[in-house]
Scaffold this active site. Structure first.
Site, PDB file in Angstrom:
ATOM      1  N   LYS A  51       0.628  -1.149  -0.030  1.00  0.00           N
ATOM      2  CA  LYS A  51       0.171   0.063   0.159  1.00  0.00           C
ATOM      3  C   LYS A  51       0.968   1.188   0.029  1.00  0.00           C
ATOM      4  O   LYS A  51       2.181   1.463   0.637  1.00  0.00           O
ATOM      5  CB  LYS A  51      -1.237  -0.232   0.992  1.00  0.00           C
ATOM      6  N   SER A  73      -8.714   2.730   3.587  1.00  0.00           N
ATOM      7  CA  SER A  73      -8.189   3.424   2.660  1.00  0.00           C
ATOM      8  C   SER A  73      -7.539   2.612   2.048  1.00  0.00           C
ATOM      9  O   SER A  73      -6.350   2.734   0.614  1.00  0.00           O
ATOM     10  CB  SER A  73      -7.393   4.527   3.154  1.00  0.00           C
ATOM     11  N   SER A 115      -9.532   0.743   7.461  1.00  0.00           N
ATOM     12  CA  SER A 115      -9.109   0.735   6.434  1.00  0.00           C
ATOM     13  C   SER A 115      -8.901  -0.468   5.213  1.00  0.00           C
ATOM     14  O   SER A 115      -8.359  -1.096   4.472  1.00  0.00           O
ATOM     15  CB  SER A 115      -7.424   1.769   6.674  1.00  0.00           C
TER      16      SER A 115
END
Length: 500
Positions: free
Chosen positions: A80, A155, A179
């Site tokens: 990520k 996220s 997230s």
């Protein structure tokens, strides 16, 4: 043999060890899929083909040398883009940092490399990982591959979309308020938020203790195996948990005894309602648990409205901690600027009080969980949201409130530091994934994964590519695959029902 991306992460690793597919062949397969599919999906912010192929060639040389290979040798696992990888673009989801290149690796990046994984790139994330959707200015929105008009959540939206669409074998994610689990629910994959202290944040840290790194995968076993790789502590960790004697992957083979499972579907956030299809999925999951012989107990929501109000000032301070050149603050998204302005107004004493209040709410939740072996709730209150539906650049406060109403079940587990996993067990009448969340006591990822694996076995929805017709509750349904539509444009707008 199935197409390489249809194999689970562990099946790919085994195929590489047996010589059925080479690391270069596997990596090339994924890079070709990323090039073809990702423009409509928005899973990646940066793709690293040269680096990935070099790592794959190194993996082939290691195989030829003989000996015991690393556990995930040659398997593509992206990182990520809130986590730095030395020499790779590191945007943190912000156009302000669109050209930044990381100077050092995070500890978990070293662990992934030592495990033999191949970095195919950095996955999409919203600015500084703040919202529950993945929409920003540095890349396109991340979309769930089940319906390209709907977002992948946030996220870790890019990571979940990549795994669901067969653009990664599994993926790294991070979770400060949901997230990992939010996008796992939106994209129909497994997302595990570990206990506080399970995965090292080295060489950095989060003084609030909210954020933790964890795995996103197609199956519970893949998530467990990736957690085994990630859960190696580093010297100086603020909340260290020892490496367990039994691996998390071995826990997946453990048959749980009759468990006592608490459940609640009423959020602690005033005025929030849960979608009827989510409630129906929650009832079906409760029936699955009872069918496995477990006792499912209705428990009142342990948090009262207002108990978690301290989360917002703490989250705002986290938003304000990222250094941004003063002349570029105006380039940040309105939500980011709004949160940073609030955070900059929180003084030291106020912040200490907020941390104390947040810890008190976490203790309340932990006390409620302690008499039970696990807790069942929905992951989200709603079905996956349409792209742009939560975001409100004209009114960031309304934007934040919409996110809270969408995700009322996730943040309390970050506040308490307890493990929680979103499982792709249920589906809406229109074929959208509905995640169900199981949570447990601190440090009890092993028993939680054993229960999750048992549930997955009776409701198996593990097709790597989103199916045209998902699994029926309680058994494997007909899996009719539909190829990626030839007419899908880069935006994907207006293509509800397109599948990969």
């Amino acid at each position: 043999m199935s197409a390489p991306h249809e194999l689970t992460m562990l099946e790919q690793a085994a195929a590489v060890r047996r010589g059925e597919i080479s690391p270069v062949e596997l990596t090339t397969h994924y890079l070709e899929r990323i090039e073809r599919i990702d423009p409509a999906l928005g899973a990646y912010l940066t793709v690293t083909p040269e680096r990935a192929l070099a790592a794959a060639r190194d993996a082939e040389r290691l195989l030829l040398a003989g000996g015991e290979p690393p556990p995930l040798l040659g398997v593509p696992v992206p990182v990520k883009d809130l986590t730095p990888v030395a020499g790779v673009r590191f945007t943190s989801g912000s156009a302000v940092f669109a050209d930044r290149v990381a100077q050092q690796d995070a500890h978990l990046v070293t662990l992934l490399r030592d495990a033999g994984t191949v970095l195919t790139g950095k996955t999409n994330t919203p600015e500084f990982g703040l919202p529950a959707y993945t929409e920003g200015r540095v890349g396109p929105p991340a979309r769930t591959p089940y319906d390209l008009t709907r977002g992948a959540g946030g996220s870790s939206g890019g990571a979940a979309a990549a795994v669901a669409a067969g653009l990664a074998a599994a993926a790294h994610g991070s979770d400060g308020g949901g997230s990992i689990r939010i996008p796992a629910s939106c994209c129909g994959v497994v997302g595990l938020k570990p206990s506080r202290g399970r995965v090292s944040p080295a060489p950095w840290g989060d003084v609030s203790g909210l954020a933790v790194n964890g795995p996103i995968a197609r199956t519970v076993r893949d998530a467990a195996a990736l957690l085994d790789v990630l859960s190696v502590p580093a010297p100086g960790d603020p909340f260290p948990l020892p490496v367990p004697e039994r691996t998390f992957l071995r826990w997946c083979d453990h048959e749980p005894r009759r468990l006592r499972i608490a459940r609640w579907a009423r959020p602690d956030v005033a005025g929030v309602t849960v979608h009827p299809e989510v409630l129906a999925a929650y009832e079906r999951t409760s029936a699955l648990l009872e069918g496995l012989g477990h006792e499912v107990v209705d428990v009142p929501q342990p948090l009262a409205p207002g108990d978690r109000d301290a989360f917002t000032p703490v989250w705002s301070v986290l938003a304000a901690l990222t250094p941004v050149p003063s002349d570029r603050e105006g380039e940040l998204l309105p939500l980011t600027r709004w949160l940073r302005a609030q955070g900059q107004g929180v003084g030291g004493l106020d912040y200490a009080r907020a941390l104390g209040a947040m810890q008190a709410a976490g203790r309340t939740l932990a006390r409620a969980v302690h008499p039970y072996d696990a807790v069942l709730t929905p992951t989200l209150a709603q079905l996956p949201a349409r792209v742009g539906a939560l975001r409100d650049d004209a009114d960031p406060e309304a934007d934040f409130a919409a996110q809270l109403a969408f995700t009322p079940f996730t943040a309390p587990w970050n506040i308490a530091g307890l493990p929680a996993v979103s499982l792709p067990l249920q589906w809406s009448a229109g074929g959208l994934p509905i995640g169900m969340m199981l949570a447990g006591r601190h440090g009890a990822e092993g028993p939680l994964l054993a229960l999750a694996a048992q549930l997955e076995a009776v409701a198996p929805c593990r097709d790597h590519s989103p199916p045209a017709r998902p699994c029926a509750p309680g058994g494997l349904g007909a899996q009719t695959r539909v190829s990626w539509g030839a007419g899908v444009g880069a935006s994907g707008a207006g293509h509800s029902g397109q599948h990969i």
